[in-house]
Design a protein around this motif. Structure first.
Motif, PDB file in Angstrom:
ATOM      1  N   GLU A   1       0.828  -1.209   0.000  1.00 44.24           N
ATOM      2  CA  GLU A   1       0.000   0.000   0.000  1.00 44.24           C
ATOM      3  C   GLU A   1       0.861   1.256   0.000  1.00 44.24           C
ATOM      4  O   GLU A   1       0.624   2.192  -0.772  1.00 44.24           O
ATOM      5  N   VAL A   2       1.863   1.276   0.872  1.00 45.96           N
ATOM      6  CA  VAL A   2       2.720   2.459   0.999  1.00 45.96           C
ATOM      7  C   VAL A   2       3.529   2.671  -0.279  1.00 45.96           C
ATOM      8  O   VAL A   2       3.634   3.798  -0.772  1.00 45.96           O
TER       9      VAL A   2
ATOM     10  N   GLU B   1       1.382   4.072  -2.951  1.00 45.46           N
ATOM     11  CA  GLU B   1       0.973   5.431  -2.598  1.00 45.46           C
ATOM     12  C   GLU B   1       2.035   6.457  -3.017  1.00 45.46           C
ATOM     13  O   GLU B   1       1.710   7.573  -3.419  1.00 45.46           O
ATOM     14  N   PHE B   2       3.301   6.062  -2.948  1.00 47.62           N
ATOM     15  CA  PHE B   2       4.398   7.010  -3.204  1.00 47.62           C
ATOM     16  C   PHE B   2       5.329   6.605  -4.339  1.00 47.62           C
ATOM     17  O   PHE B   2       6.398   7.188  -4.490  1.00 47.62           O
TER      18      PHE B   2
ATOM     19  N   CYS C   1       6.711   9.446  -6.286  1.00 50.84           N
ATOM     20  CA  CYS C   1       7.362  10.495  -5.499  1.00 50.84           C
ATOM     21  C   CYS C   1       8.837  10.592  -5.914  1.00 50.84           C
ATOM     22  O   CYS C   1       9.451   9.596  -6.296  1.00 50.84           O
TER      23      CYS C   1
ATOM     24  N   GLU D   1       8.563  10.029   3.082  1.00 51.79           N
ATOM     25  CA  GLU D   1       7.111   9.912   2.925  1.00 51.79           C
ATOM     26  C   GLU D   1       6.638   8.493   3.256  1.00 51.79           C
ATOM     27  O   GLU D   1       5.605   8.314   3.902  1.00 51.79           O
ATOM     28  N   CYS D   2       7.402   7.496   2.812  1.00 56.41           N
ATOM     29  CA  CYS D   2       7.026   6.109   3.107  1.00 56.41           C
ATOM     30  C   CYS D   2       7.055   5.847   4.605  1.00 56.41           C
ATOM     31  O   CYS D   2       6.115   5.260   5.155  1.00 56.41           O
TER      32      CYS D   2
ATOM     33  N   PHE E   1       6.785   7.970   7.048  1.00 61.79           N
ATOM     34  CA  PHE E   1       5.698   8.722   7.684  1.00 61.79           C
ATOM     35  C   PHE E   1       4.380   7.954   7.524  1.00 61.79           C
ATOM     36  O   PHE E   1       3.616   7.798   8.484  1.00 61.79           O
ATOM     37  N   SER E   2       4.118   7.449   6.331  1.00 64.10           N
ATOM     38  CA  SER E   2       2.894   6.700   6.069  1.00 64.10           C
ATOM     39  C   SER E   2       2.873   5.383   6.851  1.00 64.10           C
ATOM     40  O   SER E   2       1.838   4.990   7.407  1.00 64.10           O
TER      41      SER E   2
ATOM     42  N   ASN F   1       2.040   6.124  10.381  1.00 63.98           N
ATOM     43  CA  ASN F   1       0.604   6.437  10.496  1.00 63.98           C
ATOM     44  C   ASN F   1      -0.236   5.163  10.491  1.00 63.98           C
ATOM     45  O   ASN F   1      -1.165   5.017  11.282  1.00 63.98           O
ATOM     46  N   LYS F   2       0.104   4.224   9.597  1.00 66.12           N
ATOM     47  CA  LYS F   2      -0.661   2.977   9.505  1.00 66.12           C
ATOM     48  C   LYS F   2      -0.486   2.119  10.766  1.00 66.12           C
ATOM     49  O   LYS F   2      -1.364   1.343  11.116  1.00 66.12           O
TER      50      LYS F   2
END
Length: 119
Positions: free
Chosen positions: A71-72, A75-76, A79, A87-88, A90-91, A94-95
């Motif tokens: 998923e991550v 998502e990026f 990028c 960014e990865c 951070f995501s 969060n998950k």
């Protein structure tokens, strides 16, 4: 010796690096990959007097980590390289509901799946 633990579909779910000292026969685990814990004991499978190392893997957590990694990454994936890791992570945090403090080992395990599977 490297012992690779693989699911039937070919996904590596863990591994250990084991060293046996030929002088005294002691076995030592030098490194691990996706292993939750290790227990030392005597052979409980073949009934010999050999040393036994039990490797404990949480397969359900590993599978969940693989889903999060996919998923991550997706998502990026577009990028730029400079921001991709930040960014990865951070995501991932969060998950995992990590909002403060140091980045947990599990986040780095998920990152290593992204590196191994997608990069």
């Amino acid at each position: 010796m490297i012992v690779k633990i693989v699911e039937k579909d070919g996904k590596v779910i863990g591994g250990i690096q084991v060293y046996e000292n030929s002088f005294d026969g002691r076995t030592e685990v030098q490194d691990t990959y996706h292993i939750k814990s290790i227990e030392y004991g005597s052979d409980s499978i073949f009934g010999s007097n050999e040393e036994e190392i039990s490797v404990i893997i949480d397969v359900s957590e590993f599978k969940e980590n693989c889903l999060i990694a996919g998923e991550v990454y997706h998502e990026f994936e577009d990028c730029n390289d400079e921001d991709f890791y930040r960014e990865c992570m951070f995501s991932i945090c969060n998950k995992l509901n990590i909002v403060s403090g140091p980045i947990p080992d599990r986040a780095y395990e998920i990152w290593s799946i992204i590196e191994g599977e997608y990069l």
